[in-house]
Write a protein that holds these residues in place. Structure first.
Motif, PDB file in Angstrom:
ATOM      1  N   VAL A   1     -33.123 -21.864  21.111  1.00 23.59           N
ATOM      2  CA  VAL A   1     -34.054 -20.798  20.727  1.00 23.59           C
ATOM      3  C   VAL A   1     -35.380 -21.397  20.257  1.00 23.59           C
ATOM      4  CG1 VAL A   1     -34.495 -19.091  18.919  1.00 23.59           C
ATOM      5  CG2 VAL A   1     -32.373 -19.002  20.227  1.00 23.59           C
ATOM      6  N   LEU A   2     -35.306 -22.440  19.441  1.00 20.14           N
ATOM      7  CA  LEU A   2     -36.523 -23.075  18.939  1.00 20.14           C
ATOM      8  C   LEU A   2     -37.335 -23.686  20.079  1.00 20.14           C
ATOM      9  CD1 LEU A   2     -35.122 -24.802  15.722  1.00 20.14           C
ATOM     10  CD2 LEU A   2     -36.545 -22.747  15.841  1.00 20.14           C
ATOM     11  N   ARG A   3     -36.644 -24.270  21.069  1.00 21.37           N
ATOM     12  CA  ARG A   3     -37.364 -24.840  22.215  1.00 21.37           C
ATOM     13  C   ARG A   3     -38.064 -23.753  23.026  1.00 21.37           C
ATOM     14  NH1 ARG A   3     -32.443 -27.819  22.704  1.00 21.37           N
ATOM     15  NH2 ARG A   3     -32.679 -29.891  21.802  1.00 21.37           N
ATOM     16  N   MET A   4     -37.399 -22.607  23.174  1.00 26.14           N
ATOM     17  CA  MET A   4     -38.026 -21.495  23.887  1.00 26.14           C
ATOM     18  C   MET A   4     -39.278 -21.025  23.151  1.00 26.14           C
ATOM     19  SD  MET A   4     -34.587 -19.375  24.996  1.00 26.14           S
ATOM     20  CE  MET A   4     -35.483 -18.056  25.826  1.00 26.14           C
ATOM     21  N   MET A   5     -39.209 -21.002  21.827  1.00 29.47           N
ATOM     22  CA  MET A   5     -40.366 -20.613  21.021  1.00 29.47           C
ATOM     23  C   MET A   5     -41.476 -21.651  21.153  1.00 29.47           C
ATOM     24  SD  MET A   5     -38.188 -19.266  17.705  1.00 29.47           S
ATOM     25  CE  MET A   5     -39.545 -18.597  16.731  1.00 29.47           C
ATOM     26  N   MET A   6     -41.081 -22.917  21.188  1.00 30.23           N
ATOM     27  CA  MET A   6     -42.055 -24.010  21.284  1.00 30.23           C
ATOM     28  C   MET A   6     -42.845 -23.933  22.587  1.00 30.23           C
ATOM     29  SD  MET A   6     -41.316 -28.155  21.135  1.00 30.23           S
ATOM     30  CE  MET A   6     -40.178 -28.126  22.532  1.00 30.23           C
TER      31      MET A   6
ATOM     32  N   PHE B   1     -33.750 -12.492  24.558  1.00 30.45           N
ATOM     33  CA  PHE B   1     -34.555 -13.173  23.554  1.00 30.45           C
ATOM     34  C   PHE B   1     -36.005 -13.290  23.999  1.00 30.45           C
ATOM     35  CE2 PHE B   1     -36.380 -17.062  21.692  1.00 30.45           C
ATOM     36  CZ  PHE B   1     -36.386 -16.654  20.372  1.00 30.45           C
ATOM     37  N   ASP B   2     -36.904 -12.881  23.121  1.00 28.31           N
ATOM     38  CA  ASP B   2     -38.337 -12.899  23.374  1.00 28.31           C
ATOM     39  C   ASP B   2     -39.005 -13.710  22.263  1.00 28.31           C
ATOM     40  OD1 ASP B   2     -41.043 -12.442  23.606  1.00 28.31           O
ATOM     41  OD2 ASP B   2     -40.851 -10.314  24.058  1.00 28.31           O
ATOM     42  N   PRO B   3     -39.499 -14.926  22.557  1.00 31.55           N
ATOM     43  CA  PRO B   3     -40.122 -15.755  21.526  1.00 31.55           C
ATOM     44  C   PRO B   3     -41.279 -15.073  20.807  1.00 31.55           C
ATOM     45  CG  PRO B   3     -39.708 -17.046  23.503  1.00 31.55           C
ATOM     46  CD  PRO B   3     -39.440 -15.613  23.862  1.00 31.55           C
ATOM     47  N   GLU B   4     -42.112 -14.351  21.554  1.00 31.37           N
ATOM     48  CA  GLU B   4     -43.246 -13.641  20.931  1.00 31.37           C
ATOM     49  C   GLU B   4     -42.747 -12.610  19.927  1.00 31.37           C
ATOM     50  OE1 GLU B   4     -46.728 -13.319  21.717  1.00 31.37           O
ATOM     51  OE2 GLU B   4     -46.954 -14.804  23.323  1.00 31.37           O
ATOM     52  N   LYS B   5     -41.716 -11.857  20.318  1.00 32.38           N
ATOM     53  CA  LYS B   5     -41.143 -10.850  19.436  1.00 32.38           C
ATOM     54  C   LYS B   5     -40.540 -11.492  18.190  1.00 32.38           C
ATOM     55  CE  LYS B   5     -39.691  -6.566  18.616  1.00 32.38           C
ATOM     56  NZ  LYS B   5     -40.583  -5.386  18.476  1.00 32.38           N
ATOM     57  N   ALA B   6     -39.915 -12.660  18.381  1.00 37.02           N
ATOM     58  CA  ALA B   6     -39.318 -13.359  17.244  1.00 37.02           C
ATOM     59  C   ALA B   6     -40.391 -13.745  16.226  1.00 37.02           C
ATOM     60  CB  ALA B   6     -38.573 -14.601  17.731  1.00 37.02           C
ATOM     61  N   PHE B   7     -41.503 -14.305  16.684  1.00 31.96           N
ATOM     62  CA  PHE B   7     -42.599 -14.653  15.774  1.00 31.96           C
ATOM     63  C   PHE B   7     -43.163 -13.410  15.098  1.00 31.96           C
ATOM     64  CE2 PHE B   7     -43.135 -18.760  18.160  1.00 31.96           C
ATOM     65  CZ  PHE B   7     -42.978 -19.587  17.055  1.00 31.96           C
ATOM     66  N   TYR B   8     -43.282 -12.324  15.866  1.00 37.88           N
ATOM     67  CA  TYR B   8     -43.793 -11.060  15.317  1.00 37.88           C
ATOM     68  C   TYR B   8     -42.892 -10.551  14.194  1.00 37.88           C
ATOM     69  CZ  TYR B   8     -44.554  -6.021  14.988  1.00 37.88           C
ATOM     70  OH  TYR B   8     -44.762  -4.746  14.514  1.00 37.88           O
ATOM     71  N   MET B   9     -41.571 -10.571  14.429  1.00 38.60           N
ATOM     72  CA  MET B   9     -40.625 -10.085  13.416  1.00 38.60           C
ATOM     73  C   MET B   9     -40.652 -10.970  12.170  1.00 38.60           C
ATOM     74  SD  MET B   9     -38.967  -7.372  14.692  1.00 38.60           S
ATOM     75  CE  MET B   9     -37.303  -7.275  14.054  1.00 38.60           C
ATOM     76  N   MET B  10     -40.760 -12.272  12.379  1.00 40.60           N
ATOM     77  CA  MET B  10     -40.809 -13.196  11.245  1.00 40.60           C
ATOM     78  C   MET B  10     -42.039 -12.945  10.380  1.00 40.60           C
ATOM     79  SD  MET B  10     -39.553 -16.542  13.373  1.00 40.60           S
ATOM     80  CE  MET B  10     -40.346 -17.714  12.283  1.00 40.60           C
ATOM     81  N   ALA B  11     -43.160 -12.669  11.037  1.00 40.76           N
ATOM     82  CA  ALA B  11     -44.394 -12.400  10.292  1.00 40.76           C
ATOM     83  C   ALA B  11     -44.341 -11.029   9.611  1.00 40.76           C
ATOM     84  CB  ALA B  11     -45.591 -12.487  11.237  1.00 40.76           C
ATOM     85  N   LYS B  12     -43.867 -10.018  10.324  1.00 35.87           N
ATOM     86  CA  LYS B  12     -43.834  -8.652   9.792  1.00 35.87           C
ATOM     87  C   LYS B  12     -42.973  -8.560   8.540  1.00 35.87           C
ATOM     88  CE  LYS B  12     -42.549  -3.904  10.988  1.00 35.87           C
ATOM     89  NZ  LYS B  12     -42.043  -2.994  12.049  1.00 35.87           N
ATOM     90  N   TYR B  13     -41.803  -9.199   8.558  1.00 38.01           N
ATOM     91  CA  TYR B  13     -40.875  -9.106   7.435  1.00 38.01           C
ATOM     92  C   TYR B  13     -40.950 -10.306   6.489  1.00 38.01           C
ATOM     93  CZ  TYR B  13     -38.952  -5.125   9.923  1.00 38.01           C
ATOM     94  OH  TYR B  13     -38.803  -3.900  10.547  1.00 38.01           O
ATOM     95  N   ARG B  14     -41.972 -11.144   6.700  1.00 38.67           N
ATOM     96  CA  ARG B  14     -42.239 -12.279   5.814  1.00 38.67           C
ATOM     97  C   ARG B  14     -40.985 -13.142   5.620  1.00 38.67           C
ATOM     98  NH1 ARG B  14     -47.132 -11.622   3.521  1.00 38.67           N
ATOM     99  NH2 ARG B  14     -46.703 -13.046   1.779  1.00 38.67           N
ATOM    100  N   VAL B  15     -40.392 -13.512   6.736  1.00 36.60           N
ATOM    101  CA  VAL B  15     -39.180 -14.347   6.711  1.00 36.60           C
ATOM    102  C   VAL B  15     -39.514 -15.710   6.114  1.00 36.60           C
ATOM    103  CG1 VAL B  15     -37.517 -15.578   8.167  1.00 36.60           C
ATOM    104  CG2 VAL B  15     -38.082 -13.191   8.647  1.00 36.60           C
ATOM    105  N   ARG B  16     -38.697 -16.132   5.149  1.00 39.83           N
ATOM    106  CA  ARG B  16     -38.921 -17.412   4.467  1.00 39.83           C
ATOM    107  C   ARG B  16     -38.028 -18.522   5.006  1.00 39.83           C
ATOM    108  NH1 ARG B  16     -42.475 -19.200   1.663  1.00 39.83           N
ATOM    109  NH2 ARG B  16     -41.495 -19.666  -0.309  1.00 39.83           N
ATOM    110  N   ASN B  17     -36.801 -18.157   5.397  1.00 37.64           N
ATOM    111  CA  ASN B  17     -35.833 -19.159   5.837  1.00 37.64           C
ATOM    112  C   ASN B  17     -35.233 -18.726   7.164  1.00 37.64           C
ATOM    113  OD1 ASN B  17     -35.819 -20.702   3.157  1.00 37.64           O
ATOM    114  ND2 ASN B  17     -35.266 -18.627   2.514  1.00 37.64           N
ATOM    115  N   LEU B  18     -35.396 -19.575   8.172  1.00 38.88           N
ATOM    116  CA  LEU B  18     -34.962 -19.252   9.526  1.00 38.88           C
ATOM    117  C   LEU B  18     -33.771 -20.108   9.922  1.00 38.88           C
ATOM    118  CD1 LEU B  18     -35.397 -17.998  12.402  1.00 38.88           C
ATOM    119  CD2 LEU B  18     -36.935 -19.944  12.839  1.00 38.88           C
ATOM    120  N   MET B  19     -32.754 -19.475  10.506  1.00 37.72           N
ATOM    121  CA  MET B  19     -31.649 -20.213  11.095  1.00 37.72           C
ATOM    122  C   MET B  19     -31.633 -19.908  12.584  1.00 37.72           C
ATOM    123  SD  MET B  19     -27.594 -20.168  10.212  1.00 37.72           S
ATOM    124  CE  MET B  19     -26.485 -21.278  11.094  1.00 37.72           C
ATOM    125  N   ALA B  20     -31.645 -20.969  13.401  1.00 37.07           N
ATOM    126  CA  ALA B  20     -31.686 -20.774  14.851  1.00 37.07           C
ATOM    127  C   ALA B  20     -31.068 -21.978  15.552  1.00 37.07           C
ATOM    128  CB  ALA B  20     -33.130 -20.591  15.322  1.00 37.07           C
TER     129      ALA B  20
END
Length: 240
Positions: free
Chosen positions: A42-47, A19-38
């Protein structure tokens, strides 16, 4: 996953080697994710990995759903401040899925609580005898049977199935409280509860308190043997 596909909406899934938090944010932005389940981990790692994510990524989030472990106020505050959405905490088990939760579209999530009973399900706090306890009292979270999301049986294990019920109540093995307004507060798994000097202590409540300290990044709480109290609280802390 199933309700989303049932209603004809696309689902984005991605399995990295790690799991790569930077990659996760990148994928969410690229595919315009509206609803995230995690899960909260995982959320703490992103934080902790990405500062000011909305300034770095073109996020289009509408909602976040999380469950499986305690969220804590710090994580809830971060998602609201840095991602612009409330976390919809949800609670359930493989045997009886999604019976308690929040929906920020129609109610205000309460910090520290795991939600209210989802409409269509009867959820209460019971004692060891299967009796409903008073609001604010610690007990086991239980769901009234029958229920449309409740399992039928453990495969080829009738005794384990019987042990999961007391009367008409499905026993989750999770302990918590229910307040006067119907909000549930999770304390811990049956085998996680710390018995100390006659008191039952939920590790999640202690962890949530310690996470508020400015010098704490992550924390895990367990009970350790004590000759006088039976058990005492021990915390493992990752400092900032």
């Amino acid at each position: 996953l199933f309700p989303t596909l049932h209603h004809g909406y696309p689902v984005l899934a991605y399995r990295p080697r790690k799991f790569d938090p930077e990659k996760a944010f990148y994928m969410m932005a690229k595919y315009r994710v509206r609803n995230l389940m995690a899960v909260p981990t995982v959320l703490r790692m992103m934080m902790h990995a990405v500062t000011c994510p909305r300034e770095r990524f073109d996020l289009q989030l509408r909602s976040i759903t999380a469950g499986g472990e305690t969220l804590g106020e710090t994580l809830c505050d971060w998602t609201q401040e840095q991602l612009g959405v409330e976390i919809n905490e949800q609670y359930g088990q493989t045997e009886c899925d999604l019976v308690v939760g929040f929906c920020s579209e129609v109610m205000q999530p309460i910090r520290g609580a795991i939600g209210r009973a989802v409409p269509g399900h009867v959820v209460e706090i019971i004692d060891d005898g299967g009796r409903i306890v008073k609001p604010g009292e610690l007990g086991e979270i239980a769901v009234k049977a029958p229920d449309p999301v409740m399992f039928l049986e453990y495969w080829q294990n009738p005794q384990a199935t019987r042990d999961k019920f007391i009367g008409e109540w499905f026993r989750t093995g999770d302990y918590g409280r229910k307040d006067e307004d119907g909000h549930f507060w999770f304390s811990g798994r049956q085998d996680d509860i710390i018995e100390s000097g006659g008191f039952r202590i939920g590790p999640g409540e202690v962890e949530d308190c310690l996470m508020k300290h400015a010098a704490v990044t992550l924390v895990g709480v367990i009970g350790v043997p004590d000759p006088i109290r039976g058990e005492i609280v021990k915390a493992f802390i990752l400092p900032k």
